[in-house]
Design a protein around this motif. Structure first.
Motif, PDB file in Angstrom:
ATOM      1  N   ASP A  11       0.826  -1.197   0.000  1.00 32.46           N
ATOM      2  CA  ASP A  11       0.000   0.000   0.000  1.00 32.46           C
ATOM      3  C   ASP A  11       0.870   1.261   0.000  1.00 32.46           C
ATOM      4  O   ASP A  11       0.636   2.205  -0.761  1.00 32.46           O
ATOM      5  CB  ASP A  11      -0.881  -0.046   1.259  1.00 32.46           C
ATOM      6  CG  ASP A  11      -2.161   0.713   1.054  1.00 32.46           C
ATOM      7  OD1 ASP A  11      -2.619   0.755  -0.107  1.00 32.46           O
ATOM      8  OD2 ASP A  11      -2.679   1.251   2.037  1.00 32.46           O
ATOM      9  N   ARG A  14       2.730   1.706  -3.273  1.00 34.01           N
ATOM     10  CA  ARG A  14       1.847   2.258  -4.294  1.00 34.01           C
ATOM     11  C   ARG A  14       1.695   3.777  -4.125  1.00 34.01           C
ATOM     12  O   ARG A  14       1.824   4.554  -5.069  1.00 34.01           O
ATOM     13  CB  ARG A  14       0.480   1.570  -4.194  1.00 34.01           C
ATOM     14  CG  ARG A  14      -0.488   1.891  -5.308  1.00 34.01           C
ATOM     15  CD  ARG A  14      -1.756   1.051  -5.174  1.00 34.01           C
ATOM     16  NE  ARG A  14      -2.373   1.192  -3.851  1.00 34.01           N
ATOM     17  CZ  ARG A  14      -3.197   2.181  -3.511  1.00 34.01           C
ATOM     18  NH1 ARG A  14      -3.508   3.090  -4.399  1.00 34.01           N
ATOM     19  NH2 ARG A  14      -3.693   2.255  -2.294  1.00 34.01           N
ATOM     20  N   LYS A  15       1.483   4.198  -2.862  1.00 32.01           N
ATOM     21  CA  LYS A  15       1.332   5.632  -2.607  1.00 32.01           C
ATOM     22  C   LYS A  15       2.615   6.393  -2.934  1.00 32.01           C
ATOM     23  O   LYS A  15       2.565   7.479  -3.500  1.00 32.01           O
ATOM     24  CB  LYS A  15       0.957   5.862  -1.146  1.00 32.01           C
ATOM     25  CG  LYS A  15      -0.484   5.488  -0.853  1.00 32.01           C
ATOM     26  CD  LYS A  15      -0.770   5.486   0.622  1.00 32.01           C
ATOM     27  CE  LYS A  15      -2.196   5.064   0.884  1.00 32.01           C
ATOM     28  NZ  LYS A  15      -2.460   4.867   2.310  1.00 32.01           N
ATOM     29  N   TYR A  19       3.219   9.344  -5.699  1.00 36.46           N
ATOM     30  CA  TYR A  19       3.828  10.603  -5.267  1.00 36.46           C
ATOM     31  C   TYR A  19       5.040  10.917  -6.132  1.00 36.46           C
ATOM     32  O   TYR A  19       5.241  12.053  -6.555  1.00 36.46           O
ATOM     33  CB  TYR A  19       4.211  10.496  -3.790  1.00 36.46           C
ATOM     34  CG  TYR A  19       4.866  11.733  -3.234  1.00 36.46           C
ATOM     35  CD1 TYR A  19       4.167  12.928  -3.132  1.00 36.46           C
ATOM     36  CD2 TYR A  19       6.184  11.712  -2.797  1.00 36.46           C
ATOM     37  CE1 TYR A  19       4.766  14.063  -2.616  1.00 36.46           C
ATOM     38  CE2 TYR A  19       6.790  12.825  -2.279  1.00 36.46           C
ATOM     39  CZ  TYR A  19       6.082  14.001  -2.187  1.00 36.46           C
ATOM     40  OH  TYR A  19       6.679  15.119  -1.677  1.00 36.46           O
TER      41      TYR A  19
ATOM     42  N   GLN B  97      -2.497  17.345  -0.598  1.00 34.52           N
ATOM     43  CA  GLN B  97      -3.237  16.170  -1.064  1.00 34.52           C
ATOM     44  C   GLN B  97      -2.393  14.908  -0.980  1.00 34.52           C
ATOM     45  O   GLN B  97      -2.891  13.838  -0.615  1.00 34.52           O
ATOM     46  CB  GLN B  97      -3.720  16.391  -2.494  1.00 34.52           C
ATOM     47  CG  GLN B  97      -5.050  17.133  -2.530  1.00 34.52           C
ATOM     48  CD  GLN B  97      -5.366  17.721  -3.877  1.00 34.52           C
ATOM     49  OE1 GLN B  97      -4.632  17.532  -4.844  1.00 34.52           O
ATOM     50  NE2 GLN B  97      -6.455  18.464  -3.944  1.00 34.52           N
ATOM     51  N   SER B  98      -1.088  15.038  -1.308  1.00 37.93           N
ATOM     52  CA  SER B  98      -0.211  13.873  -1.202  1.00 37.93           C
ATOM     53  C   SER B  98      -0.094  13.427   0.246  1.00 37.93           C
ATOM     54  O   SER B  98      -0.160  12.235   0.551  1.00 37.93           O
ATOM     55  CB  SER B  98       1.179  14.195  -1.742  1.00 37.93           C
ATOM     56  OG  SER B  98       1.105  14.539  -3.086  1.00 37.93           O
ATOM     57  N   ALA B 100      -2.203  13.794   2.523  1.00 41.88           N
ATOM     58  CA  ALA B 100      -3.466  13.185   2.934  1.00 41.88           C
ATOM     59  C   ALA B 100      -3.521  11.695   2.599  1.00 41.88           C
ATOM     60  O   ALA B 100      -4.106  10.905   3.334  1.00 41.88           O
ATOM     61  CB  ALA B 100      -4.635  13.912   2.269  1.00 41.88           C
ATOM     62  N   THR B 101      -2.880  11.306   1.481  1.00 44.93           N
ATOM     63  CA  THR B 101      -2.951   9.894   1.105  1.00 44.93           C
ATOM     64  C   THR B 101      -2.117   9.021   2.038  1.00 44.93           C
ATOM     65  O   THR B 101      -2.376   7.834   2.170  1.00 44.93           O
ATOM     66  CB  THR B 101      -2.452   9.665  -0.346  1.00 44.93           C
ATOM     67  OG1 THR B 101      -1.082  10.059  -0.415  1.00 44.93           O
ATOM     68  CG2 THR B 101      -3.257  10.453  -1.344  1.00 44.93           C
ATOM     69  N   PHE B 102      -1.102   9.622   2.666  1.00 44.22           N
ATOM     70  CA  PHE B 102      -0.195   8.808   3.477  1.00 44.22           C
ATOM     71  C   PHE B 102      -0.684   8.588   4.904  1.00 44.22           C
ATOM     72  O   PHE B 102      -0.390   7.568   5.510  1.00 44.22           O
ATOM     73  CB  PHE B 102       1.190   9.458   3.529  1.00 44.22           C
ATOM     74  CG  PHE B 102       2.015   9.215   2.302  1.00 44.22           C
ATOM     75  CD1 PHE B 102       2.712   8.020   2.144  1.00 44.22           C
ATOM     76  CD2 PHE B 102       2.102  10.157   1.294  1.00 44.22           C
ATOM     77  CE1 PHE B 102       3.471   7.777   1.019  1.00 44.22           C
ATOM     78  CE2 PHE B 102       2.853   9.922   0.161  1.00 44.22           C
ATOM     79  CZ  PHE B 102       3.538   8.730   0.029  1.00 44.22           C
ATOM     80  N   TRP B 106      -5.520  11.825   8.728  1.00 41.00           N
ATOM     81  CA  TRP B 106      -5.391  13.176   8.151  1.00 41.00           C
ATOM     82  C   TRP B 106      -6.732  13.924   8.155  1.00 41.00           C
ATOM     83  O   TRP B 106      -7.760  13.389   7.766  1.00 41.00           O
ATOM     84  CB  TRP B 106      -4.871  13.065   6.726  1.00 41.00           C
ATOM     85  CG  TRP B 106      -4.735  14.383   6.018  1.00 41.00           C
ATOM     86  CD1 TRP B 106      -5.671  14.986   5.242  1.00 41.00           C
ATOM     87  CD2 TRP B 106      -3.594  15.241   6.017  1.00 41.00           C
ATOM     88  NE1 TRP B 106      -5.186  16.175   4.755  1.00 41.00           N
ATOM     89  CE2 TRP B 106      -3.909  16.356   5.217  1.00 41.00           C
ATOM     90  CE3 TRP B 106      -2.333  15.185   6.615  1.00 41.00           C
ATOM     91  CZ2 TRP B 106      -3.005  17.400   5.000  1.00 41.00           C
ATOM     92  CZ3 TRP B 106      -1.449  16.211   6.401  1.00 41.00           C
ATOM     93  CH2 TRP B 106      -1.789  17.315   5.604  1.00 41.00           C
ATOM     94  N   GLN B 108      -8.452  16.820   6.421  1.00 37.66           N
ATOM     95  CA  GLN B 108      -8.325  17.716   5.274  1.00 37.66           C
ATOM     96  C   GLN B 108      -8.984  19.067   5.557  1.00 37.66           C
ATOM     97  O   GLN B 108      -8.492  20.112   5.126  1.00 37.66           O
ATOM     98  CB  GLN B 108      -8.941  17.057   4.028  1.00 37.66           C
ATOM     99  CG  GLN B 108      -8.837  17.864   2.745  1.00 37.66           C
ATOM    100  CD  GLN B 108      -7.383  18.009   2.264  1.00 37.66           C
ATOM    101  OE1 GLN B 108      -6.517  17.241   2.668  1.00 37.66           O
ATOM    102  NE2 GLN B 108      -7.123  19.006   1.442  1.00 37.66           N
TER     103      GLN B 108
END
Lengths: 249, 300
Positions: A11, A14-15, A19, B97-98, B100-102, B106, B108
């Motif tokens: 996971d 993938r992130k 990025y 935004q990046s 936030a994905t990690f 998070w 927002q």
């Protein structure tokens, strides 16, 4: 208590890959520049032949788009070196990461750039032929159109070569990150060996053998196995090398 | 439950010892201030906790795991310092935004509200920002990530006074809404002392003090009066600070171990007793000489 998050390695990889695609956009713009330059260089033609007889003269010019593949290989090698530098490595650790995920996402990223680099290099070579058809109005133009299945084959092969060079670049980059003096030593050894090898035995044997091993393989499956195994080995050694480094300074 | 457990932790860079035999435990949902002089080992300690660098000796556990190179610890902590770098190809909005994905927790909405409050433009690039604005942006990421362990290493570098105040207030408010473990390293203890529950003071890579902020506030006192009286009261107590006021008056700082009898005595002798502020206290405790910089110019 804030709940602790369990994360899975695939996971995070993938992130990180997504990025990196966004973050290392300059890698792709440099590819564009490289291929434009290669097309300009190609317009000179690679070979010329001329003959004249009884008042007739024939000049034959050969044009090829192969330069774009050569330059793409160099681009791939350098790109891989660049992403091993400290600044790029530290970029990973701004967000969630460990070393394994960082390496894996780099490898996926390099494969992605190899696919783009390899495919565009072959297609640039093809479009070059089309463009030359339009420009070379003076005289008779003969072009070789390659059949579709051979086009696919050349796409696969060039992607694999570009990936091999990326793996080599990654390995060299990590080596230099670990032991600074390799940045002087490696070019000295490689170039020195070429000069000395060429003087003593006519041709530097080791380089000829390496070239034969990778470039003159005619069985596709064997070729793929060779490239994939070598790349895996190079990436594996690179990741072992970094065990000596701190994660982030 | 303790979030960080540290036992005789040491770190050496070559021959130089950055940390030496540091032991402490940080409890869950506390705000701890990590205070120390330049080069006291604050950043080294925080980077070991974050899992960026490996300890040379000793034992460290974060969320009961060894932090170095651990994906689990990495996902549950965020480390904010002024060395953070973001690629120039991303706009500030992209970076949020990046991020936030990690991070699983998070927030927002918080990120966007802070982003607007500090008047950032979404299309700006990180490397165009001034030093203080970079710090402010890092702080937004640090707060919005809502990591169970949030580490700020000198987060206020370059921030102006009003942004610093806003930051402390934002930190406190978000902490009250969403309790988590926060470590804050800083030089400016007086600014953050209202925020902190515990203070860990480092001196030359060693643990100097680890107290709650209330204990620290009562840790030391000044004695001020004529030289003889002050010396009399101080007795053989350890002197942290000393400054002569004119010819016959003296100001000294000592550890607060005065008995009621001694206090009465002091009042009778005309010696004034006043508490030492936490900021001054930390300066005195980490000074190499008792007189401080004055000693350099004092050649007599």
């Amino acid at each position: 208590m804030m709940s602790l998050t369990e994360v899975k390695l695939p996971d995070i990889v993938r992130k990180q890959f997504f990025y990196k695609v966004k973050a290392y956009l300059s890698v792709f713009s440099s590819l564009l520049v490289v291929q434009v330059i290669s097309l300009l260089l190609s317009t000179n033609g690679s070979r010329m032949m001329g003959t004249s007889h009884n008042g007739f003269s024939i000049d034959i010019n050969y044009y090829t788009g192969d330069i774009s593949i050569v330059l793409t290989l160099i681009w791939s090698f350098i790109t891989a070196i660049i992403i091993t530098t400290k600044a790029y490595r530290n970029d990973d650790f701004v967000f969630v990461s460990n070393r394994v995920s960082s390496h894996l996402s780099n490898i996926v990223f390099l494969f992605f750039t190899s696919v783009i680099g390899g495919v565009t290099a072959v297609l640039a070579g093809q479009s070059f032929k089309v463009v030359m058809h339009l420009f070379l109005k003076d005289g008779y133009v003969m072009g070789t159109a390659i059949p579709f299945h051979e086009l696919i084959l050349s796409l696969i092969v060039s992607v694999m070569y570009v990936f091999l060079l990326a793996a080599l670049g990654y390995f060299v980059g990590m080596l230099v990150q670990l032991y600074r003096w390799f940045s002087v030593l490696l070019p000295t050894i490689v170039i020195g060996y070429m000069i000395i090898g060429a003087r003593v035995g006519g041709e530097p044997i080791l380089i000829v053998e390496i070239f034969k091993f990778y470039a003159q393989e005619t069985v596709l499956l064997l070729f793929l196995i060779k490239i994939i195994l070598t790349s895996c080995l190079l990436f594996f050694i690179s990741s072992i090398l970094t065990n000596k480094l701190e994660v982030r300074q | 439950m303790s979030v960080i457990e540290c036992k005789e932790l040491s770190k050496a860079y070559g021959r130089k010892k950055a940390l030496h035999q540091v032991s402490f435990t940080i409890k869950e949902n506390t705000i701890t201030g990590l205070i120390g002089r330049n080069g006291a080992g604050k950043t080294t300690l925080l980077k070991i906790i974050a899992g960026f660098i490996r300890e040379t000796e000793g034992e460290i556990n974060v969320f009961s795991r060894h932090p170095f190179n651990s994906l689990f610890v990495s996902a549950n902590r965020i480390y904010i310092d002024d060395q953070m770098n973001f690629p120039n190809t991303l706009t500030l909005k992209d970076i949020l935004q990046s991020a936030a994905t990690f991070y699983g927790n998070w927030d927002q909405i918080l990120a966007e509200r802070l982003f607007d409050y500090f008047s950032f433009y979404p299309t700006w690039r990180y490397q165009q920002l001034s030093k203080g604005m970079k710090s402010t942006f890092n702080m937004i990421i640090g707060l919005s990530a809502r990591c169970p362990l949030t580490i700020f290493d000198e987060p206020t570098t370059g921030m102006d006074a009003s942004v610093r105040k806003d930051f402390y207030r934002a930190l406190l408010k978000d902490y009250l809404d969403h309790p988590r473990t926060i470590i804050l390293s800083s030089h400016l203890l007086n600014e953050i002392e209202d925020l902190l529950e515990d203070v860990l003071l480092l001196k030359d890579g060693e643990k100097c003090l680890y107290l709650s902020i209330d204990e620290l506030k009562e840790y030391g006192v000044y004695l001020k009066g004529s030289v003889n009286c002050v010396r009399d009261i101080a007795g053989d107590k350890e002197i942290m600070y000393e400054k002569s006021l004119g010819n016959d008056h003296l100001l000294i700082g000592i550890k607060n171990t005065l008995t009621n009898l001694e206090i009465e005595q002091a009042v009778l002798m005309g010696v004034q007793i006043s508490p030492i502020s936490t900021d001054d206290l930390c300066t005195y405790l980490t000074n190499k000489t008792i007189g401080g910089i004055d000693d350099v110019f004092n050649r007599s």
